[in-house]
Design an enzyme around this catalytic site. Structure first.
Site, mmCIF file in Angstrom:
data_model
loop_
_atom_site.group_PDB
_atom_site.id
_atom_site.type_symbol
_atom_site.label_atom_id
_atom_site.label_comp_id
_atom_site.label_asym_id
_atom_site.label_seq_id
_atom_site.Cartn_x
_atom_site.Cartn_y
_atom_site.Cartn_z
ATOM 1 N N GLU A 65 0.813 -1.221 0.000
ATOM 2 C CA GLU A 65 0.000 0.000 0.000
ATOM 3 C C GLU A 65 0.842 1.264 0.000
ATOM 4 O O GLU A 65 0.441 2.291 -0.542
ATOM 5 C CB GLU A 65 -0.957 0.015 1.209
ATOM 6 C CG GLU A 65 -2.087 -1.006 1.128
ATOM 7 C CD GLU A 65 -1.714 -2.363 1.704
ATOM 8 O OE1 GLU A 65 -0.514 -2.605 1.981
ATOM 9 O OE2 GLU A 65 -2.628 -3.197 1.879
ATOM 10 N N PHE A 104 -11.418 -7.407 13.755
ATOM 11 C CA PHE A 104 -10.310 -7.848 12.913
ATOM 12 C C PHE A 104 -9.994 -6.764 11.872
ATOM 13 O O PHE A 104 -10.891 -6.265 11.208
ATOM 14 C CB PHE A 104 -10.669 -9.170 12.224
ATOM 15 C CG PHE A 104 -9.597 -9.636 11.274
ATOM 16 C CD1 PHE A 104 -8.338 -9.998 11.755
ATOM 17 C CD2 PHE A 104 -9.833 -9.691 9.909
ATOM 18 C CE1 PHE A 104 -7.343 -10.411 10.878
ATOM 19 C CE2 PHE A 104 -8.840 -10.103 9.032
ATOM 20 C CZ PHE A 104 -7.598 -10.472 9.517
ATOM 21 N N GLN A 105 -8.742 -6.426 11.757
ATOM 22 C CA GLN A 105 -8.243 -5.401 10.837
ATOM 23 C C GLN A 105 -8.908 -4.043 11.050
ATOM 24 O O GLN A 105 -9.192 -3.316 10.101
ATOM 25 C CB GLN A 105 -8.373 -5.858 9.375
ATOM 26 C CG GLN A 105 -7.439 -7.023 9.068
ATOM 27 C CD GLN A 105 -7.251 -7.291 7.587
ATOM 28 O OE1 GLN A 105 -8.159 -7.080 6.807
ATOM 29 N NE2 GLN A 105 -6.068 -7.763 7.211
ATOM 30 N N LYS A 151 -17.383 -0.877 5.701
ATOM 31 C CA LYS A 151 -17.761 -1.848 4.677
ATOM 32 C C LYS A 151 -19.270 -1.908 4.450
ATOM 33 O O LYS A 151 -19.736 -1.943 3.306
ATOM 34 C CB LYS A 151 -17.243 -3.229 5.093
ATOM 35 C CG LYS A 151 -17.443 -4.295 4.039
ATOM 36 C CD LYS A 151 -16.844 -5.627 4.500
ATOM 37 C CE LYS A 151 -17.009 -6.675 3.415
ATOM 38 N NZ LYS A 151 -16.466 -7.978 3.839
ATOM 39 N N MET A 179 24.296 8.969 3.173
ATOM 40 C CA MET A 179 24.186 10.276 3.816
ATOM 41 C C MET A 179 24.419 10.159 5.325
ATOM 42 O O MET A 179 25.066 11.011 5.929
ATOM 43 C CB MET A 179 22.818 10.908 3.532
ATOM 44 C CG MET A 179 22.686 12.330 4.046
ATOM 45 S SD MET A 179 23.916 13.453 3.336
ATOM 46 C CE MET A 179 23.007 14.107 1.945
#
Lengths: 560, 164
Positions: A49, A111-112, A161, A472
């Site tokens: 993602e 969940f999630q 959802k 760096m």
């Protein structure tokens, strides 16, 4: 007609003129992906993602349109966070849709489930949680409006959802926006414009300090007019690099920590500083009390909160940079002659050019690779970068010709930005070469996106300036920590050629100075597959000039 | 550093308080007191925030607040002629031997006794911050068991300055 929330969402995106979205499916966004399945909006499936967020961000930076990405709830949404913060720091218009667990489960640690609205509050311009499917068109309309107007930035919309499954009667997409706390900035204070113009007409040693606001405000033409009419030298920030052509006689290159000596000296000596679309960031100003000590300062910016945030200015002008510059340009007295000021700057340029140690024994200097890329693409490619030395060398040695062609994570400094950004840029501009100037550290942070480039046949070119260090950080350890290279040696690394080939990309390794040109030419010929070139460069090359953090811009490290 | 009273009108929506509080925290500004409630217009809430800082800081606070989409208006009313109020509830130890003394104090402060327990009194007072401190100080010797206090709310006197 009755439509599901998810179908309405897709309808709204079409109404907003969205043609491409970047995303990754998951449980909570199943209804949305089902709607995407039957839609003609182009969905680019990334491999992580974070890649979706950076690709959407770069798509926005290259086109000026609003980038769109989508991720599922919980880990999908939190994986966007770095990308959202990156876009926020660099003021990039983006709308991010995150799935959320079904409304009745919110707050139950389902969940999630993650509170992505809470998490992203300080790193977005605004965010929303959808509470009723009926609100969706209004919220989408507002989100695109907020993301793309005034100082642009990312907006997150969290979509439970069940509300995406719910069927309702689709109402026509709203045309009106009713936000009493958000007004689009129009016009500017003409009194201030007149005062600014008077100062500009009188200044003997003026300098323009231009930033990302000029690029995102589509004001490069106006900037050029201002500079050329009054023959004012122009230095840019990292974000403003592509706002003014690097090959122009008036260009001073970048200023600040890794600015050119002549840009920083010009800041030190100027009597008028015209700051346009900038925010006086610490990497630019160094020790703030000693920044432009002899100058009156004009500060033009769309964001009133930037005025006086870091430095006090004499003439603040809040407004659209383009509009303000047009108003100023109309009132300028053109000058024909170059002045004493230009002679001083020419002397600095002659005495302190950007330079680097030339290679011995065929060693490749990383700066040379960038110079070659600049030469072969005539400054007209889209360059993305990772973060660190690779980024600074890109800024030093690539001579940008066109605005929106330098795509780099300036504010947040996000390693792993370059490859997904190259993908977003290539999708936006398939006809231009897109080159990610990378380091061997950064590239490993989102290297999985090679899979995306393969899947969509995107011939992006990844040039790894491989010094087997986190260069760096290693440079700072050399300078400020007695050469104790704590955890910056990453010489245990994959074979990048084999890795590229494993994905189906073209892999090349270049170890000899002589072969740099040939490899780049070959890569630029590739039309279907991504190319990874692993340049084995001088391990100890450093980025110079440099100003130590918190020091005056005049105290520059590195040989003169 | 000077204390400033900001009257902030915001959308009456969930999450707005968090947005404002998050901005203060993230930018390192310190909220000394905050009170929030619905106004005469139910779609609008008004926050009264007391924040300390010099004029430059207050200007930044105000500009950063304006950047929040849900913030409608910000006015620094510190220099205005204000009616300011806080509310305090104090539960104080009060066995019969000291009750009359406490009652006298309460009268002096024009406060009220709102509950009488076996050995306790609950006192309610409203007023500005100075009065709140004074009443707290004078009740301390008796033994304060619990104290709750609201943030300040303020309104500008006279007809002008309808900030919503």
């Amino acid at each position: 007609m009755k439509l599901k929330g998810a179908q309405i969402l897709l309808q709204c995106l079409k109404e907003e003129g969205v043609d491409t979205i970047f995303g990754y499916p998951g449980g909570s966004v199943l209804p949305i992906y089902d709607a995407i399945y039957g839609s003609d909006i182009r969905h680019i499936l990334v491999r992580h993602e974070q890649g979706a967020a950076h690709a959407a961000d770069a798509y926005a930076r290259v086109t000026g349109k609003t980038g769109v990405c989508i991720a599922t709830s919980g880990p999908g949404a939190t994986n966007l966070v770095t990308g959202i913060a990156t876009a926020n720091m660099d003021s990039v218009p983006m709308v991010c849709f995150t799935g959320q667990v079904a409304s009745p489960l919110i707050g139950k640690d389902a969940f999630q489930e993650a509170d992505i609205t809470g998490i992203t509050m300080p790193i977005t311009k605004h965010n929303y949680v959808l509470e009723r499917t009926e609100d969706l068109p209004r919220i989408v309309k507002e989100a695109f409006h907020i993301a793309s107007t005034n100082r642009p930035g990312p907006v997150v919309i969290d979509l439970p959802k069940d509300l995406m499954e719910k069927e309702i009667e689709y109402q026509p997409y709203p045309h009106e926006i009713n936000l009493r706390g958000y007004r689009v900035m129009k016009g500017c204070n003409y009194g201030q414009v007149v005062s600014a113009t008077e100062l500009i007409n009188k200044a003997e040693r003026p300098v323009i300090y231009a930033g990302g606001g000029v690029v995102s405000g589509e004001a490069s033409e106006e900037l050029r007019e201002l500079a050329v009419k009054r023959k004012i030298p122009v230095t840019t920030t990292l974000m403003g690099m592509s706002a003014f052509p690097g090959s122009n006689y008036l260009s001073l290159g970048m200023l600040g920590m890794h600015g050119t000596r002549y840009a920083n000296y010009a800041i030190g000596e100027c009597d008028l500083l015209i700051a346009i679309g900038v925010r006086f960031d610490d990497r630019v100003t160094g020790k703030i009390a000693e920044f432009a000590p002899h100058a009156r300062i004009i500060h033009i910016d769309i964001d009133a909160a930037e005025i006086g945030k870091n430095v006090d200015v004499h003439i603040p002008i809040v407004g659209q940079v383009k509009e303000v510059l047009q108003a100023i340009n109309k009132r300028l007295d053109p000058v024909e002659e170059y002045s004493e000021w230009h002679k001083i700057i020419d002397r600095w340029k002659a005495k302190y050019p950007l330079r680097y140690g030339r290679s011995g024994e065929g060693r490749i200097m990383p700066q040379h690779v960038v110079e070659k890329i600049s030469e072969l693409t005539q400054g007209e490619a889209i360059i993305t970068t990772e973060v660190g030395q690779n980024q600074m060398w890109a800024a030093h040695y690539y001579k940008f010709k066109n605005p929106r062609s330098f795509i780099t994570s300036g504010g947040l400094g996000t390693m792993g930005f370059g490859l997904p950004a190259a993908i977003g840029a290539k999708i936006a501009c398939p006809h231009l070469p897109v080159i990610d100037i990378a380091g061997d550290g950064s590239i490993q942070m989102n290297i999985q996106e090679l899979g995306t480039a393969i899947a969509y046949q995107l011939p992006v070119i990844v040039c790894i300036l491989n010094n087997q260090y986190l260069g760096m950080v290693r440079q700072w350890q050399s300078l400020f920590y007695g050469g104790r290279f704590s955890h910056t040696d990453i010489s245990v690394q994959p074979d990048f050629v084999k890795l590229a080939e494993a994905y189906g990309a073209v892999g090349m390794r270049v170890k000899d100075h002589q072969d740099v040109d040939g490899a780049l030419r070959e890569a630029l010929q590739e039309s279907k597959r991504p190319v990874v070139i692993d340049f084995w460069v001088d391990r100890m090359a450093d980025v110079y000039p440099m100003v130590a953090p918190g020091e005056s811009l005049l105290n520059m490290l590195g040989e003169e | 550093m000077k204390k400033h009273t900001l009257a902030i009108t915001v959308e009456n929506k969930p999450g707005v308080l968090t947005r404002v509080a998050t901005m203060f925290r993230r930018r390192g500004y310190n909220i000394e007191s905050l009170a929030v409630g619905e106004t005469e217009n139910p779609s609008v809430s008004r926050m009264t925030v007391v924040v300390s800082g010099d004029d430059k800081i207050i200007e930044q606070v105000s500009k950063q607040l304006y950047k929040l989409v849900d913030v409608i208006k910000v006015v620094d009313i510190t220099e205005e002629r204000l009616v300011e109020r806080e509310l305090i509830l104090i539960k104080v130890k009060a066995d019969p031997s000291v009750r009359s003394e406490i009652v006298q104090l309460v009268e002096i402060f024009r406060a009220r006794i709102v509950d009488i327990g076996k050995n306790t009194l609950i006192i309610e007072a409203t007023g500005d911050a100075g009065k709140m401190e004074a009443i707290e100080d004078s009740l301390k010797p008796f033994g304060i068991l619990e104290l709750v206090r609201t943030g300040k709310i303020a309104i500008v006197r006279g007809p002008g300055h309808n900030i919503s």
